[in-house]
Every structure is written in C-alpha cells, then in structure tokens.
Design an enzyme around this catalytic site. Sequence first.
Site, PDB file in Angstrom:
ATOM      1  NE  ARG A 109      -3.754   0.935   2.108  1.00 42.16           N
ATOM      2  CZ  ARG A 109      -4.950   1.260   2.605  1.00 42.16           C
ATOM      3  NH1 ARG A 109      -5.063   2.207   3.508  1.00 42.16           N
ATOM      4  NH2 ARG A 109      -6.022   0.632   2.216  1.00 42.16           N
ATOM      5  CG  HIS A 136      -8.503   0.553  -2.738  1.00 47.53           C
ATOM      6  ND1 HIS A 136      -7.774  -0.543  -2.285  1.00 47.53           N
ATOM      7  CD2 HIS A 136      -9.069   1.096  -1.623  1.00 47.53           C
ATOM      8  CE1 HIS A 136      -7.902  -0.632  -0.975  1.00 47.53           C
ATOM      9  NE2 HIS A 136      -8.684   0.337  -0.549  1.00 47.53           N
ATOM     10  CD  GLN A 139     -12.989  -0.843  -0.335  1.00 48.51           C
ATOM     11  OE1 GLN A 139     -12.112  -0.693   0.505  1.00 48.51           O
ATOM     12  NE2 GLN A 139     -14.216  -1.234  -0.011  1.00 48.51           N
ATOM     13  CG  ASP A 232     -13.412   7.195  -0.868  1.00 44.05           C
ATOM     14  OD1 ASP A 232     -13.316   7.166   0.375  1.00 44.05           O
ATOM     15  OD2 ASP A 232     -12.451   6.944  -1.633  1.00 44.05           O
ATOM     16  CB  CYS A 273     -13.988   2.226   0.522  1.00 47.86           C
ATOM     17  SG  CYS A 273     -13.657   3.978   0.326  1.00 47.86           S
ATOM     18  NE  ARG A 318     -10.851  -4.172   1.120  1.00 50.08           N
ATOM     19  CZ  ARG A 318      -9.906  -3.294   1.455  1.00 50.08           C
ATOM     20  NH1 ARG A 318     -10.185  -2.272   2.222  1.00 50.08           N
ATOM     21  NH2 ARG A 318      -8.665  -3.419   0.992  1.00 50.08           N
TER      22      ARG A 318
HETATM   23  N1   CP Z   1     -11.071   0.927   2.702  1.00 46.12           N
HETATM   24  C1   CP Z   1      -9.796   0.859   3.092  1.00 46.12           C
HETATM   25  O1   CP Z   1      -8.862   0.694   2.287  1.00 46.12           O
HETATM   26  O2   CP Z   1      -9.640   0.930   4.435  1.00 46.12           O
HETATM   27  P1   CP Z   1      -8.252   1.103   5.189  1.00 46.12           P
HETATM   28  O3   CP Z   1      -7.662   2.416   4.744  1.00 46.12           O
HETATM   29  O4   CP Z   1      -8.604   1.088   6.656  1.00 46.12           O
HETATM   30  O5   CP Z   1      -7.371  -0.038   4.806  1.00 46.12           O
END
Ligand code: CP
Length: 333
Positions: A109, A136, A139, A232, A273, A318
């Site tokens: 990430r 992403h 997601q 979002d 998300c 997730r």
């Molecule tokens: N939705 C998402 O990626 O959550 P986090 O940032 O908590 O990983």
Amino acid sequence: MDFTTLKGRSFLAEKEFSREEFLTFIELAEKLKDEKKKGITHRHLEGKNIALLFEKPSTRTRCAFTVACIDLGAHPEYLGKDDIQLGKKESIEDTAKVLGRMFDGIEFRGFEHKKVQMLAEHSGVPVWNGLTDMWHPTQTLADFLTVKENFGKLEGIKFVYVGDGRNNVANSLLVGGALVGMDVRIASPESLFPEQDVVELAKEYAAQSGGKVTITSNVDEAVAGADVIYTDVWVSMGEEDKFAERISLLSPYQVNMEMVKKTGNNDMIFLHCLPAFHDLETAYGRDINEKHGLPEMEVTDEVFRSNHSKVFDQAENRMHTIKAVMAATLGNL
Ligand code: CP
C-alpha cells in the site's frame, strides 16, 4: 472454478483480468466466507511467508491481509514505512529482489502505482495492491461481493458512485463495474471527473460485457433507479490541504436521505469503503466542523446508520476477498 490462469499472477488492477477471472475471485471469496462461518479450515498457504508493506495507515486492508494470511496457514510480516528502505536508501528493484528471496508473496500500500508495478516486476513472487493513488482493486472485490450478496448478481446492477470521481476507488469501481457488466454511473463535479483514459478503458469493457458507463455532474439523473449508491471521503490521504475547496465542490454530492429517496428504489443499498466522516466522533471530523461548520461530510449519519447501509458487511468482505486473491494466485487449489 478454474484457477489455472490466476496461479502465480500479481493483483495490481482490475484491468489486468478478464471478466471470468475477476468473477472467479468473487466466487472463491463466497466459498471461503461460507467455510469460515462453518468453522471449516482452508490452509491453502500453509508454511508460506507474506510481506505486508504499508507506506500509508490502514485499518481494514492491514487487518484483512493479516487475518487472511493466518486463516490460510501463512505467516504475515508487517513492514511499515519506517521499517524498510524501499526507495529511500535502497532502490525498489533491489528491495523487491531481496523480499522475493525471502517471502512467497508481497502486499503493497502506497502512493505511486509505479512502485507496486516495480515490486511485481522484480520480486518474482505474486504482489497484491493494497491501494495506490491509481487503483484500489481489493476494495472493488469486497464491494462487488457485497452487491452480489444483496442482489444475487452483478450484471445490470445500477451502481452509482457519488463524489470525487477521480480518486483510486472511483477509478477501480468504474473499470471493475464495466468489466462485470454493471450500469456504472459516476456523479461528480466536472473538475473531478475521472481521467479520460480511465473512462475510455471502462467504455471498452462495457462494450464487451453489455455494461454501461455514464459520467455526469447531474446527481438526480445519476441516482434515478439506482441499486447502489457509493461514496468515499472528499479528500484522500495526502490531500488534506484541499478540504475547503472540496467541501465547496462536493457538498451538493453528499449522500443524504433526500438522495436515497430520489433513487425510487426501497431496496437500494449504500456502500462506503470507510473510514467515513458521518458524525463528530473523530478528531478529524471535529476539526473540520470547527473550521467549516460541517458536522457530516460525504454521507449523513442518518444514511450511514440506516437499513440501506451495508458498510460493515462490506468491511468484513475485505477479508474474504483478499483471502481469495492470495489463495487463487499463490495457493494450491
Ligand atoms: N477501505 C480501506 O482501504 O480501508 P483502510 O484504509 O482502513 O485499509
């Protein structure tokens, strides 16, 4: 389910997979979720070691990868931004080669999408994108599993994303939705429309899948008949200086009960998300409220806590979908 074309692959963006391959991840996630609920173990990665590289904070993605690794019999090793030299005192190429000698799979990430591509190119092991500035994709899988659980299908679903139309989540949903045959609609101010190349790619997929792509600034037009309204945060990680500008641009795109009613669909679901700014229970939320007089941002507390909201199923998913990605690309299925 056929995993032959998935084995050994990295998972960096939706566009790298066929419709059938993408749906296979979701089908496998359904199976793994069912097994987990029944207490059936599935140690498809027994004895493997997995590196979890995080240059940004995370709750869901980090926890999902960690729990999924352990359920699959693998060992997860968390490496935060100050733990390794990635791109600082060692090139990404060299770090990738080292990690690939020790680990069987790598999650990343961070900011630049190029970094996750370089890890995949040089490590020699499957690399999974836990979020970059561009995409992403884990997601998207969780979101689509949640849609399937609620509507029994993905094809033809009227999926509306409202808000910042050029962020990573919007890009992923636009391309992913078109890939699986959804009627995807992005409703955002024109200055936040997705990049044209992403829109063109989504239109190409929609032409093949029977899906539809609409990019509009007209919220009423976008949400008419919607099955799903998704939003979002208005400001992504790293853009915190843009709050005033985004609040002014995106306030008409707030998901509230008036917008929900405009869908004309009592069975519609709300997705996000997460994390979400829907009340004043966060330091961030209180700070924004003090500066801008806004107690709720992209979604009202009323919608967030309503029966339409499936955000916590989505968060749980997730884990099941990330597990499916790791098992399909690295496991012996
Ligand atoms: N939705 C998402 O990626 O959550 P986090 O940032 O908590 O990983």
